[in-house]
Scaffold this motif. Structure first.
Motif, PDB file in Angstrom:
ATOM      1  N   ARG A   1       1.335   6.703   1.602  1.00 47.16           N
ATOM      2  CA  ARG A   1       0.345   5.463   1.638  1.00 47.16           C
ATOM      3  C   ARG A   1      -1.132   5.835   0.713  1.00 47.16           C
ATOM      4  N   ALA A   2      -1.595   4.691   0.140  1.00 47.56           N
ATOM      5  CA  ALA A   2      -2.508   4.026  -1.298  1.00 47.56           C
ATOM      6  C   ALA A   2      -3.006   4.858  -0.029  1.00 47.56           C
ATOM      7  N   THR A   3      -4.255   5.720  -0.850  1.00 44.01           N
ATOM      8  CA  THR A   3      -5.673   6.341  -1.261  1.00 44.01           C
ATOM      9  C   THR A   3      -6.288   5.896  -2.125  1.00 44.01           C
ATOM     10  N   VAL A   4      -7.649   6.360  -1.776  1.00 37.28           N
ATOM     11  CA  VAL A   4      -8.474   6.860  -3.175  1.00 37.28           C
ATOM     12  C   VAL A   4      -7.978   8.182  -3.907  1.00 37.28           C
ATOM     13  N   PRO A   5      -7.283   8.582  -3.603  1.00 34.59           N
ATOM     14  CA  PRO A   5      -6.826   9.765  -4.495  1.00 34.59           C
ATOM     15  C   PRO A   5      -5.615   9.551  -4.995  1.00 34.59           C
ATOM     16  N   ALA A   6      -4.889   8.821  -4.414  1.00 31.87           N
ATOM     17  CA  ALA A   6      -3.609   8.988  -4.725  1.00 31.87           C
ATOM     18  C   ALA A   6      -3.534   7.456  -5.713  1.00 31.87           C
ATOM     19  N   ALA A   7      -4.604   6.842  -5.688  1.00 30.43           N
ATOM     20  CA  ALA A   7      -4.848   5.369  -6.391  1.00 30.43           C
ATOM     21  C   ALA A   7      -5.324   5.836  -8.008  1.00 30.43           C
TER      22      ALA A   7
ATOM     23  N   ALA B   1       8.545  12.203  -3.688  1.00 26.11           N
ATOM     24  CA  ALA B   1       7.334  11.334  -4.328  1.00 26.11           C
ATOM     25  C   ALA B   1       6.491  11.725  -4.986  1.00 26.11           C
ATOM     26  N   LEU B   2       5.830  10.459  -5.153  1.00 26.69           N
ATOM     27  CA  LEU B   2       5.703   9.949  -6.731  1.00 26.69           C
ATOM     28  C   LEU B   2       3.923  11.239  -6.702  1.00 26.69           C
ATOM     29  N   VAL B   3       3.019  10.907  -5.538  1.00 24.25           N
ATOM     30  CA  VAL B   3       2.090  11.983  -5.460  1.00 24.25           C
ATOM     31  C   VAL B   3       2.452  12.990  -4.052  1.00 24.25           C
ATOM     32  N   GLN B   4       1.756  13.773  -4.615  1.00 27.22           N
ATOM     33  CA  GLN B   4       2.413  15.258  -3.575  1.00 27.22           C
ATOM     34  C   GLN B   4       1.467  16.097  -3.125  1.00 27.22           C
ATOM     35  N   ASP B   5       1.345  16.714  -1.920  1.00 27.47           N
ATOM     36  CA  ASP B   5       0.582  17.507  -1.067  1.00 27.47           C
ATOM     37  C   ASP B   5       0.501  18.797  -2.053  1.00 27.47           C
ATOM     38  N   VAL B   6      -0.714  19.828  -2.546  1.00 33.50           N
ATOM     39  CA  VAL B   6      -0.496  21.062  -3.005  1.00 33.50           C
ATOM     40  C   VAL B   6      -1.373  22.122  -2.384  1.00 33.50           C
ATOM     41  N   VAL B   7      -1.022  22.147  -1.215  1.00 34.78           N
ATOM     42  CA  VAL B   7      -1.598  22.647   0.350  1.00 34.78           C
ATOM     43  C   VAL B   7      -0.768  24.254   0.426  1.00 34.78           C
ATOM     44  N   PRO B   8      -1.662  24.779   0.914  1.00 35.28           N
ATOM     45  CA  PRO B   8      -0.978  25.938   2.322  1.00 35.28           C
ATOM     46  C   PRO B   8      -0.547  25.977   3.212  1.00 35.28           C
TER      47      PRO B   8
ATOM     48  N   ARG C   1       0.865  -2.812 -10.314  1.00 36.66           N
ATOM     49  CA  ARG C   1      -0.702  -2.610  -9.735  1.00 36.66           C
ATOM     50  C   ARG C   1      -1.220  -1.832 -10.538  1.00 36.66           C
ATOM     51  N   ALA C   2      -1.106  -0.167  -9.977  1.00 34.56           N
ATOM     52  CA  ALA C   2      -1.598   0.992 -10.641  1.00 34.56           C
ATOM     53  C   ALA C   2      -1.692   0.937 -12.702  1.00 34.56           C
ATOM     54  N   ARG C   3      -1.221   0.293 -12.867  1.00 29.75           N
ATOM     55  CA  ARG C   3      -0.182   0.109 -14.642  1.00 29.75           C
ATOM     56  C   ARG C   3      -1.596  -0.208 -14.672  1.00 29.75           C
ATOM     57  N   ASP C   4      -2.094  -1.723 -14.271  1.00 27.44           N
ATOM     58  CA  ASP C   4      -2.450  -2.888 -14.936  1.00 27.44           C
ATOM     59  C   ASP C   4      -3.716  -2.359 -14.642  1.00 27.44           C
ATOM     60  N   ALA C   5      -4.494  -1.587 -13.594  1.00 33.55           N
ATOM     61  CA  ALA C   5      -5.433  -1.563 -12.745  1.00 33.55           C
ATOM     62  C   ALA C   5      -6.274  -0.367 -14.576  1.00 33.55           C
ATOM     63  N   TRP C   6      -4.780   0.466 -14.709  1.00 31.36           N
ATOM     64  CA  TRP C   6      -5.641   1.702 -15.919  1.00 31.36           C
ATOM     65  C   TRP C   6      -6.532   1.619 -16.985  1.00 31.36           C
ATOM     66  N   ASP C   7      -6.344  -0.155 -17.089  1.00 24.21           N
ATOM     67  CA  ASP C   7      -7.181  -1.662 -18.062  1.00 24.21           C
ATOM     68  C   ASP C   7      -8.637  -1.318 -17.432  1.00 24.21           C
TER      69      ASP C   7
ATOM     70  N   ASP D   1       0.754  -1.438  -0.008  1.00 22.17           N
ATOM     71  CA  ASP D   1      -0.258  -0.093   0.502  1.00 22.17           C
ATOM     72  C   ASP D   1       1.185   0.968  -0.253  1.00 22.17           C
ATOM     73  N   GLN D   2       1.932   1.315  -0.446  1.00 16.83           N
ATOM     74  CA  GLN D   2       2.958   2.799  -0.456  1.00 16.83           C
ATOM     75  C   GLN D   2       3.092   2.793  -2.112  1.00 16.83           C
ATOM     76  N   VAL D   3       2.538   3.869  -2.083  1.00 18.28           N
ATOM     77  CA  VAL D   3       2.313   4.762  -3.400  1.00 18.28           C
ATOM     78  C   VAL D   3       3.591   4.325  -4.023  1.00 18.28           C
ATOM     79  N   ASP D   4       4.687   4.992  -3.196  1.00 18.83           N
ATOM     80  CA  ASP D   4       6.544   5.083  -4.305  1.00 18.83           C
ATOM     81  C   ASP D   4       6.647   3.723  -4.344  1.00 18.83           C
ATOM     82  N   ASN D   5       6.098   2.191  -3.503  1.00 21.89           N
ATOM     83  CA  ASN D   5       7.058   0.801  -4.200  1.00 21.89           C
ATOM     84  C   ASN D   5       6.384   0.816  -5.255  1.00 21.89           C
ATOM     85  N   PRO D   6       7.323   0.113  -6.189  1.00 25.16           N
ATOM     86  CA  PRO D   6       7.458  -0.276  -7.869  1.00 25.16           C
ATOM     87  C   PRO D   6       5.874  -0.919  -7.977  1.00 25.16           C
ATOM     88  N   ALA D   7       6.151  -2.049  -7.088  1.00 21.15           N
ATOM     89  CA  ALA D   7       5.132  -3.694  -7.165  1.00 21.15           C
ATOM     90  C   ALA D   7       3.668  -2.366  -6.982  1.00 21.15           C
TER      91      ALA D   7
END
Length: 334
Positions: free
Chosen positions: A105-111, A133-140, A51-57, A41-47
């Motif tokens: 950590r994997a979340t619905v938005p990150a996925a 990090a592959l998914v970054q927060d843009v926040v004040p 899985r996200a690449r396969d899920a795209w389909d 469930d780690q976003v930066d984990n290559p595995a």
């Protein structure tokens, strides 16, 4: 998925270009949740990226079709906004308010961001920015109101992402989790396909000449560029449909004609810019090759409910940056 009815050119956009049907949004959420509960469930984990690449389909066809068409040609604005994506608004934690905030950590938005990135190409990150990090927060962030970057709330000038780097992203993808309290924050977007006709022949010639230097943005660690940057052009490629690399804050013209041309280009961007007022569930895909973007000012309250976007970068050709990526990963180390 439904497409909004085109009308006259809008300087301010308050609705998505396309709206995801509720049934398709539900299917997206269910698929995203499988990436959060099964396997790593780690976003930066290559595995997990695999899985996200396969899920795209398995994403709904209308969403995949819209993104594929945009990938082939990003249109007059170089921007695609799809509304109605699930972000789990009822269960979102408080908006982060610390420097360098990222989503590990994997979340619905990150996925969702990861699947879209894998559909457009491959996700990409830079070690010197947001710790790679592959998914970054843009926040004040408190105390950084005037910071000229993703942690600020003051106006942010036009820029393409990481134009100083030999391998800038081809796309930048944002997902809005929360809007700002007052609904005034706007993402400003300007595309070269609208701005180019406003440039004079002399201005175009100067912008195609290697008479500019672009430094790393303030969001990068000091010394991120390594060696002194070489002079480059702001526009390059096809004369009638060029690419851009420019950041108004950190691009320095080296000649008087370059300074005049850069100012002219800035005026053309202002004249053709759109301001996107994002609402939760809006997905924004920017073609970083042909657009620049910025932000209007807004007023954060630091109460846990401030504006919250998440961002990921995408490259269409991961191979071309192989010498910058240790172990053939997704993070550019230099």
């Amino acid at each position: 998925m439904t497409e909004t009815t085109p009308g006259a050119e809008r300087r301010t956009a308050t609705a998505a270009d396309r709206q995801l049907d509720p049934a398709d949004a539900h299917a997206c959420e269910q698929l995203a949740r499988t990436l959060c509960i099964d396997g790593p469930d780690q976003v930066d984990n290559p595995a997990w990226v695999d899985r996200a690449r396969d899920a795209w389909d398995e994403l709904p066809l209308p969403l995949r079709r819209a993104l594929r068409r945009f990938r082939r040609h990003s249109g007059p604005h170089g921007t695609l906004v799809i509304g109605g994506l699930p972000v789990g608004r009822a269960t979102l934690p408080p908006t982060p308010a610390v420097p360098g905030s990222v989503q590990r950590r994997a979340t619905v938005p990150a996925a969702l961001l990861a699947m879209v990135a894998c559909g457009l190409g491959e996700p990409l990150a830079y070690r010197a920015e947001k710790s790679g990090a592959l998914v970054q927060d843009v926040v004040p962030v408190p105390g950084q109101e005037s910071f000229h970057g993703n942690a600020g709330s003051a106006p942010l000038s036009f820029h393409s992402e990481n134009g100083f780097h030999p391998h800038p992203p081809d796309y930048v993808v944002f997902l809005c989790l929360r809007a700002d309290h007052d609904g005034t924050a706007g993402m400003r977007v300007a595309g070269i396909r609208r701005a180019l006709p406003l440039l004079t022949p002399a201005g175009r010639e100067a912008l195609f000449a290697p008479e500019f230097i672009t430094a790393p943005p303030p969001s990068f660690a000091p010394g991120a560029s390594g060696a002194a940057p070489e002079p480059v052009s702001v526009l390059f490629g096809a004369a009638d449909d060029p690419d851009i690399r420019m950041a108004q804050l950190v691009t320095t013209p080296l000649t008087p004609r370059a300074a005049a041309a850069l100012a002219e280009f800035g005026r053309a961007c202002e004249a053709t810019a759109r301001t996107l007022r994002l609402t939760p569930g809006d997905l924004v895909v920017l073609d970083n090759r042909v657009t620049v973007h910025g932000r209007t000012a807004f007023r954060p309250r630091y109460d846990g409910a401030d504006r919250w976007l998440q961002r990921t970068y995408v490259t269409t050709d991961l191979r071309r940056s192989r010498d910058h990526r240790p172990d053939d990963g997704h993070v550019l180390a230099r």
